[in-house]
Scaffold this active site. Structure first.
Site, mmCIF file in Angstrom:
data_model
loop_
_atom_site.group_PDB
_atom_site.id
_atom_site.type_symbol
_atom_site.label_atom_id
_atom_site.label_comp_id
_atom_site.label_asym_id
_atom_site.label_seq_id
_atom_site.Cartn_x
_atom_site.Cartn_y
_atom_site.Cartn_z
ATOM 1 N N LYS A 195 0.846 -1.196 0.000
ATOM 2 C CA LYS A 195 0.000 0.000 0.000
ATOM 3 C C LYS A 195 0.880 1.244 0.000
ATOM 4 O O LYS A 195 1.523 1.565 0.992
ATOM 5 C CB LYS A 195 -0.929 0.055 1.209
ATOM 6 N N SER A 249 4.946 7.633 10.730
ATOM 7 C CA SER A 249 5.013 8.301 12.022
ATOM 8 C C SER A 249 4.981 7.296 13.167
ATOM 9 O O SER A 249 4.426 6.200 13.049
ATOM 10 C CB SER A 249 3.845 9.279 12.171
ATOM 11 N N THR A 250 5.539 7.688 14.291
ATOM 12 C CA THR A 250 5.526 6.842 15.476
ATOM 13 C C THR A 250 4.106 6.608 15.956
ATOM 14 O O THR A 250 3.747 5.498 16.393
ATOM 15 C CB THR A 250 6.368 7.488 16.588
ATOM 16 N N GLY A 253 2.619 4.012 13.788
ATOM 17 C CA GLY A 253 3.334 2.764 14.034
ATOM 18 C C GLY A 253 2.815 2.035 15.258
ATOM 19 O O GLY A 253 2.684 0.809 15.259
ATOM 20 N N GLU A 270 9.703 1.417 10.844
ATOM 21 C CA GLU A 270 10.721 2.472 10.720
ATOM 22 C C GLU A 270 9.977 3.775 10.901
ATOM 23 O O GLU A 270 9.194 4.188 10.047
ATOM 24 C CB GLU A 270 11.420 2.389 9.351
ATOM 25 N N CYS A 304 12.937 11.171 7.947
ATOM 26 C CA CYS A 304 12.931 10.789 9.359
ATOM 27 C C CYS A 304 14.318 10.928 9.969
ATOM 28 O O CYS A 304 14.460 11.014 11.184
ATOM 29 C CB CYS A 304 12.387 9.378 9.541
ATOM 30 N N GLU A 401 8.614 15.769 16.023
ATOM 31 C CA GLU A 401 9.161 15.642 14.679
ATOM 32 C C GLU A 401 8.377 16.573 13.759
ATOM 33 O O GLU A 401 7.188 16.360 13.502
ATOM 34 C CB GLU A 401 9.060 14.201 14.179
#
Length: 500
Positions: A195, A249-250, A253, A270, A304, A401
Site C-alpha cells: 500500500k 510516524s511513530t 506505528g 521504521e 525521518c 518531529e
C-alpha cells in the site's frame, strides 16, 4: 522570495499521459477498480491542483489482494528455485533503470522533490536495492549444529519465508521505500500486498507495470491504493497476512503494532526521528555548514533522519549559523519538475499547516526565528527554510518531529562528551545523528554514547544498500537494508533427526 509553481512544460508527454490516464490496482495479476468504486485524488504539491484519481481501496480490496498473495505463495512462487527468483528481481532492476526518466518525473510530480534528487538519487538507488537483494536470493542458508545429547544426531536449520507480507510505505521517498521493503521480501520468497501512501500512489502503480513486464507470477506483487485508515488498517489487522512492514510516524506505528496482535504477525517499523547534528569546535567549518544545511533542508526536511537539532560549539557557532542561514536564504524554491528548483514543496496542505503551526508555537514560547519561519508564496505547499534559536528543551519545536525544512540551533561551551550525549539523547526518538569533527577519538567515543540506529560522522543522510537502517527507542523495530533486512522476511525452522 519568488516561488516557481508551474513546471508543466518540463513534463514528458508519456508521463503526462500516464498520470492523467485511468488508474486501477494490481491484484492477482489483474488491474481492478476498488470494490466500492471509490477513488481518491492525487495533488501536485507545487500548486495544489488535482493531477490524477486512483482507487480508494478498502478492506474488501485488501481481502482480494491477500487471497491472491496467498495463492501465489502456496503455488507458483514457492516452486521457483532461488536462482529463478534472483533473475526476475534483477530483470526488474534493469526495467527500473530503463524507465528511469518516467519514474523520476512521476516521483517529483507527485511528491514535489527536485527532479535532480529523483533522477540522480532515488531512482538509481531503487534499482541498486533490487540488484543487491537479487544476489541474496541464492544465499539464504541454514546451518548444521553439533548436538550435546547422547546418541547419534543430525540437526540443522532451514531459513524459510514468512509468507504474505503487508507493506505500507510513506510519501517522502516513495520509490526508495518501496524498494527497501519489496526487494528483500521477494528475495526471501515472500509474496506482497503493497500500500503506497495516498499522497504518492502513482510511482507504485507504474512500478506494477514493470513487475508485469519482468514476468513475475500473478499475485506475487499486489498493489492496493487507498487511505491509511481504511486499506492500511485492514492490512494491519488481516488474519492472513503473516508480516507487516511500515514506515511512517511513530503514532501510526503504535496503532499498527496494536492491530497486528490479532494473529501475532511479525512487525517491523521504521518511524520518526529528531536527529541531532553535533558540530565540535575543531570541525571543518565549510564542510559543517554544507553538511548541516543538507541535513536540515534536504527533501524539504521531509526525512525521518533529518538533522533538526543543531548543537554547535560556541567558538564557531556564529560562523556556522551565519553560513547555514546564508545557504537557506539562497535556496531556490519551486516545483519538483523544474530543473532549477533546489527546495520543493512539502507534500500537502495539512503538512504545511502543521509545520507553520509548530514554528508559530515556538515563536510564541520565546524562540527566535533567525531566518524563514513562514509559508513561501500563496500557491502550493511551500515553507521557507527556517532556523530557530533561543529554544528550550521543553518547547514543541524541540520535542516533536516537524518533518519540514526547520531546524533548532543551540550553542554549547563544554566539549564534555557525556553532557553532549545527554543533550543529543534527550528525545523519545533514536533514529539517526551526525557528528562533525576532525578528532577521530572524540568521534568514536561520542558515536558510542548516542542512542540512535545510525551515527554519521562528517556526513548526514548517507545511506547505502549494504548498511542496516532503523531506530532505537520510539524510532522503530527492526532494520532495513543490508543483510539484516532479510531477517524481517524469514523465520528459522530447526530440524533434529535421531539417527538409528
Amino acid at each position: 522570495m519568488t516561488v516557481h509553481t508551474d513546471a508543466s512544460k518540463y513534463l514528458d508527454p508519456k508521463v503526462s499521459a500516464f498520470v492523467s490516464g485511468k488508474h486501477e490496482m494490481l491484484i492477482g495479476g489483474k488491474w481492478r477498480p476498488s470494490v466500492s468504486g471509490k477513488t481518491l485524488d492525487v495533488l501536485d504539491p507545487a500548486n495544489g491542483k488535482v493531477i490524477a484519481a486512483v482507487p480508494a481501496g478498502e478492506a474488501a480490496d485488501v481481502d482480494l489482494a491477500v487471497k491472491a498473495a496467498r495463492e501465489a505463495f502456496n503455488g507458483p512462487w514457492s516452486r521457483l528455485v532461488p536462482a529463478a527468483r534472483a533473475k526476475l528481481i534483477w530483470k526488474l532492476a534493469d526495467l527500473i533503470d530503463q524507465h528511469g526518466l518516467m519514474l523520476a518525473q512521476i516521483n517529483s510530480y507527485e511528491c514535489g522533490k527536485p527532479i535532480g534528487d529523483s533522477r540522480n538519487g532515488e531512482v538509481p538507488f531503487t534499482a541498486e536495492t533490487f540488484r543487491y537483494y537479487a544476489g541474496w536470493a541464492t544465499k539464504l542458508n541454514g546451518e548444521a549444529m553439533t548436538i550435546n545429547a547422547p546418541g547419534d544426531w543430525h540437526a540443522y536449520t532451514r531459513r524459510e519465508p514468512v509468507g504474505v507480507a503487508g507493506q505500507i510505505i510513506p510519501w517522502n521517498f516513495p520509490l526508495a521505500m518501496l524498494a527497501w521493503k519489496v526487494a528483500p521480501a521477494l528475495a526471501t520468497g515472500c509474496t506482497i500486498v503493497l500500500k503506497p501512501a495516498e499522497q504518492t500512489p502513482l510511482g507504485a502503480l507504474y512500478f506494477g507495470r514493470l513487475v508485469e513486464e519482468a514476468g513475475f507470477p500473478e499475485g506475487v506483487v499486489n498493489i492496493v491504493t487507498g487511505f491509511g485508515e481504511a486499506a492500511g488498517a485492514a492490512m494491519s489487522a488481516h488474519p492472513d497476512i503473516d508480516k507487516i512492514a511500515f514506515t511512517g510516524s511513530t503514532e501510526v506505528g503504535k496503532m499498527i503494532a496494536r492491530a497486528a496482535t490479532g494473529n501475532l504477525k511479525k512487525v517491523s517499523l521504521e518511524l520518526g526521528g529528531k536527529a541531532p547534528t553535533i558540530v565540535l569546535g575543531d570541525a571543518d567549518i565549510e564542510m559543517a555548514v554544507a553538511g548541516a544545511s543538507s541535513a536540515a533542508f534536504f527533501n524539504a526536511g521531509q526525512s525521518c533522519g533529518a538533522g533538526t537539532r543543531f548543537f554547535v560549539h560556541r567558538k564557531i557557532y556564529d560562523k556556522v549559523m551565519s553560513g547555514v542561514a546564508e545557504r537557506a536564504e539562497k535556496l531556490r524554491l519551486g516545483a519538483g519538475l523544474d530543473p532549477a528548483s533546489e527546495l520543493g514543496p512539502v507534500v500537502s496542505q495539512q503538512q504545511m499547516e502543521r509545520i507553520t503551526r509548530l514554528i508559530s508555537e515556538g515563536r510564541g514560547s520565546g524562540a527566535e526565528i533567525v531566518t524563514g519561519g513562514e509559508r513561501a508564496g500563496d500557491v502550493g505547499y511551500f515553507v521557507k527554510p527556517t532556523i530557530i534559536s533561543s529554544t528550550t528543551p521543553e518547547m514543541a519545536v524541540m520535542r516533536e518531529e516537524i518533518f519540514g525544512p526547520v531546524v533548532c540551533a543551540m550553542p554549547f561551551d563544554d566539549e564534555d562528551l557525556e553532557t553532549l550525549a545527554q543533550d543529543a539523547n534527550d528525545t523519545e526518538y533514536g533514529l539517526a545523528a551526525s557528528i562533525w569533527t576532525n578528532n577521530l577519538g572524540a568521534a568514536h567515543k561520542l558515536a558510542a554514547k548516542i542512542k540512535s540506529g545510525t551515527v554519521w560522522i562528517n556526513c548526514h543522510n548517507f545511506n547505502d544498500v549494504t548498511m542496516p537502517f532503523g531506530g532505537f527507542k520510539q524510532s522503530g523495530w527492526g532494520r532495513e537494508l543490508g543483510a539484516q533486512a532479510l531477517d524481517l522476511y524469514t523465520q528459522t525452522k530447526t530440524v533434529a533427526i535421531r539417527l538409528p
